[in-house]
Design an enzyme around this catalytic site. Structure first.
Site, mmCIF file in Angstrom:
data_model
loop_
_atom_site.group_PDB
_atom_site.id
_atom_site.type_symbol
_atom_site.label_atom_id
_atom_site.label_comp_id
_atom_site.label_asym_id
_atom_site.label_seq_id
_atom_site.Cartn_x
_atom_site.Cartn_y
_atom_site.Cartn_z
ATOM 1 N N ASP A 110 75.659 35.869 93.901
ATOM 2 C CA ASP A 110 75.005 34.678 93.339
ATOM 3 C C ASP A 110 73.786 35.070 92.515
ATOM 4 O OD1 ASP A 110 76.580 32.566 94.762
ATOM 5 O OD2 ASP A 110 75.728 33.544 96.518
ATOM 6 N N ASP B 243 75.088 42.413 93.882
ATOM 7 C CA ASP B 243 74.902 41.089 94.459
ATOM 8 C C ASP B 243 75.862 40.111 93.777
ATOM 9 O OD1 ASP B 243 73.503 38.997 95.925
ATOM 10 O OD2 ASP B 243 72.550 38.486 94.027
ATOM 11 N N ASP C 111 69.403 40.091 91.574
ATOM 12 C CA ASP C 111 68.549 39.211 90.790
ATOM 13 C C ASP C 111 67.288 38.796 91.530
ATOM 14 O OD1 ASP C 111 70.195 37.561 92.584
ATOM 15 O OD2 ASP C 111 69.235 35.867 91.590
#
Length: 243
Positions: A16, A14, A177
């Protein structure tokens, strides 16, 4: 360490909240958009839990602080155009790398793993940002939130990567995240590791259904190395039993 189903041969990372701390850029672009609509600025504390579900949802959530649903629909096109203009103008200017990202990507590449970046950020934002921060060269595949028909938490982007690299989902691990990453990975049949320092919509990462929480991308590389070593030992043990 979870039980080995198949050796890991590819990694989907991922953007961001996993590789890059991008909230300061979001804050700047969103407040540029809000100023054009005559609205007061928002803070990073407000923006952070809203990140990760794509630009459309981000804009609507930010506008919902001031407007009802009908008003949001009425100004959405204007707000989106404004936000995109502001974001493209400042993309990466206040974004920083999280610790051990470069070292982690180097360690993953050194293991011979194929690397893809899958983000819900529009591809027009993601591609130049990866290049600007020195990350682009690590990834053979990059998909943004508007690259395919559906974005995370839908499994489609992860399944597309599996097809691209010609690997079964069990041979692919996602690193992210948020619950978006984990839900997409679980639905696709991939392993998933979670970093604890990102955004996750403002909720504890301990609530995410993942195969492990790793301190950094570098720690994720160590986890994968250990996992694959365990797979090799299991395979050798099974072969010896057949002799």
């Amino acid at each position: 360490m979870t039980t080995c189903a198949a050796p890991i041969r590819a990694v989907i990372v991922d953007l961001d909240g996993t590789m890059l701390h991008t909230v300061p850029d979001f804050e700047l672009a969103l407040n540029g958009m809000r100023a054009e609509l005559g609205l007061e600025p928002v803070t990073q504390d407000i923006v952070t839990p809203l990140v990760g579900k794509g630009s459309e949802r981000l804009i609507r959530d930010v506008l919902a602080r001031d407007f009802d649903a009908a008003r949001i629909d009425a100004v959405f096109a204007q707000a989106m155009a404004s936000y995109q203009r502001h974001y493209l103008a400042i993309n990466g200017s206040r974004t920083t790398l999280f610790p051990d990202v470069i070292e982690g990507l180097q360690a993953l590449a050194a293991q011979g793993l194929r690397l893809a970046c899958v983000t819900n950020k529009p591809i027009a934002f993601a591609t130049p940002l990866l290049a600007q921060k020195g990350l682009a060269g690590y990834f053979e595949i990059v998909y943004g939130g508007d690259s395919l028909a559906r974005k995370k938490p839908d499994p489609l982007p992860l399944l597309q990567v599996c097809r691209d690299v010609d690997l079964a989902p069990a041979q692919v691990v996602a690193i992210g995240d948020s619950s978006n990453d984990a839900e997409a990975a679980r639905a696709a049949g991939c392993r998933v590791l979670t970093v604890p320092y990102g955004y996750n919509h403002g909720k504890p990462v301990q609530d995410i259904d993942s195969d492990g929480i790793v301190d950094s991308i570098l720690s994720a590389a160590a986890w994968i190395s250990s996992y694959n070593a365990e797979c090799m030992q299991t395979t050798h043990a099974q072969a010896n039993q057949l002799i």
